[in-house]
Design an enzyme around this catalytic site. Structure first.
Site, PDB file in Angstrom:
ATOM      1  N   PHE A   1       0.829  -1.199   0.000  1.00 28.74           N
ATOM      2  CA  PHE A   1       0.000   0.000   0.000  1.00 28.74           C
ATOM      3  C   PHE A   1       0.869   1.256   0.000  1.00 28.74           C
ATOM      4  O   PHE A   1       1.834   1.359   0.764  1.00 28.74           O
ATOM      5  CB  PHE A   1      -0.879   0.060   1.249  1.00 28.74           C
ATOM      6  N   ASP A   2       0.503   2.206  -0.845  1.00 31.89           N
ATOM      7  CA  ASP A   2       0.991   3.569  -0.699  1.00 31.89           C
ATOM      8  C   ASP A   2       0.379   4.119   0.587  1.00 31.89           C
ATOM      9  O   ASP A   2      -0.581   3.555   1.122  1.00 31.89           O
ATOM     10  CB  ASP A   2       0.553   4.379  -1.925  1.00 31.89           C
ATOM     11  N   LEU A   3       0.916   5.231   1.087  1.00 30.82           N
ATOM     12  CA  LEU A   3       0.383   5.818   2.318  1.00 30.82           C
ATOM     13  C   LEU A   3      -0.483   7.040   2.026  1.00 30.82           C
ATOM     14  O   LEU A   3      -1.707   6.999   2.192  1.00 30.82           O
ATOM     15  CB  LEU A   3       1.536   6.171   3.260  1.00 30.82           C
ATOM     16  N   ASP A   4       0.134   8.131   1.568  1.00 30.59           N
ATOM     17  CA  ASP A   4      -0.617   9.369   1.328  1.00 30.59           C
ATOM     18  C   ASP A   4      -1.634   9.180   0.213  1.00 30.59           C
ATOM     19  O   ASP A   4      -1.293   8.763  -0.895  1.00 30.59           O
ATOM     20  CB  ASP A   4       0.336  10.504   0.935  1.00 30.59           C
TER      21      ASP A   4
ATOM     22  N   ILE B   1      -1.032  -0.967  -4.349  1.00 27.82           N
ATOM     23  CA  ILE B   1      -2.233  -0.128  -4.293  1.00 27.82           C
ATOM     24  C   ILE B   1      -1.781   1.312  -4.117  1.00 27.82           C
ATOM     25  O   ILE B   1      -1.103   1.643  -3.138  1.00 27.82           O
ATOM     26  CB  ILE B   1      -3.153  -0.511  -3.111  1.00 27.82           C
TER      27      ILE B   1
END
Length: 220
Positions: free
Chosen positions: A10-13, A162
């Site tokens: 997963f990306d964060l922002d 993602i």
């Protein structure tokens, strides 16, 4: 039942958290701090996701001084002007309980990503959290994804990324990883599709459907 992908990055922002307010406030503080002209709020959205260095350079601003000012605000205030998207915690819990291995691959420095995930009680869901270094030496998304795969000890073919920006899609493709676009994030209209996202999930609930375990196909 088997997982569609044994590992999910997963990306964060703009993917796990709605970090826009804190990033925009930090950039505004940085621009004032280095004496740069103010930038329209809409244009500041471009800072959400990509490496800071690239975004400041795109504005014609010397990046190192601007990044130092940015971090003055972000380290104390900006990173917590943030919220978790609805549906993310139960999605992570369900994936983890199904045996899916989870990681974070973000252009944000790892030290900040860990603090944010801890703050929002998300850190325990992830085996690895990989981001940039504070000196910017791992600022490209493919470098981050490569490092996350290595930390998990897995091959690119068993993972999916993602993320909400083209850098996530392009970085994943360079690593041989499929990417599902997070349509609820900060990508501009058409950005994810143009970059080549395999599919775009409009909401975390739609992503849950895409990632849900399925029955293996029966042999003919």
């Amino acid at each position: 039942m088997i997982a569609r992908w044994p590992a999910v990055l997963f990306d964060l922002d703009g993917t796990l958290t709605d970090s826009g307010p804190g990033i925009i406030n930090s950039v505004t503080y940085a621009l004032a701090g280095v004496g740069a002209p103010a930038v329209a709020p809409r244009a500041l959205r471009a800072f959400i996701g990509p490496p800071l260095r690239e975004s400041f350079v795109a504005l014609g601003i010397e990046p190192m001084a601007a990044i130092a000012k940015y971090r003055e605000y972000y380290d104390e205030i900006g990173m917590f002007e943030n919220s978790v998207y609805d549906g993310i915690p139960p999605l992570l819990e369900e994936l983890r309980s199904s045996g899916v291995r989870l990681g974070v691959a973000t252009s944000k420095p790892t030290v900040f990503a860990v603090r944010i995930l801890e703050h929002f009680d998300l850190l325990d869901h992830f085996e690895v959290v990989v981001g940039d270094e504070l000196d910017g030496s791992r600022r490209h998304k493919h470098q981050v994804i490569e490092a996350a795969l290595a930390a998990l000890g897995i091959d690119s073919t068993v993972a999916v990324m993602i993320g909400d920006r083209e850098a996530d899609v392009l970085g994943a493709a360079r690593c041989g990883v499929h990417c599902i676009g997070a349509g609820w994030g900060y990508g501009e209209p058409g950005e994810l599709a143009t970059a080549g996202a395999a599919v775009i999930a409009a909401t975390p609930a739609a992503l849950r459907t895409l990632l849900a375990p399925h029955e293996p196909s029966s042999p003919d």
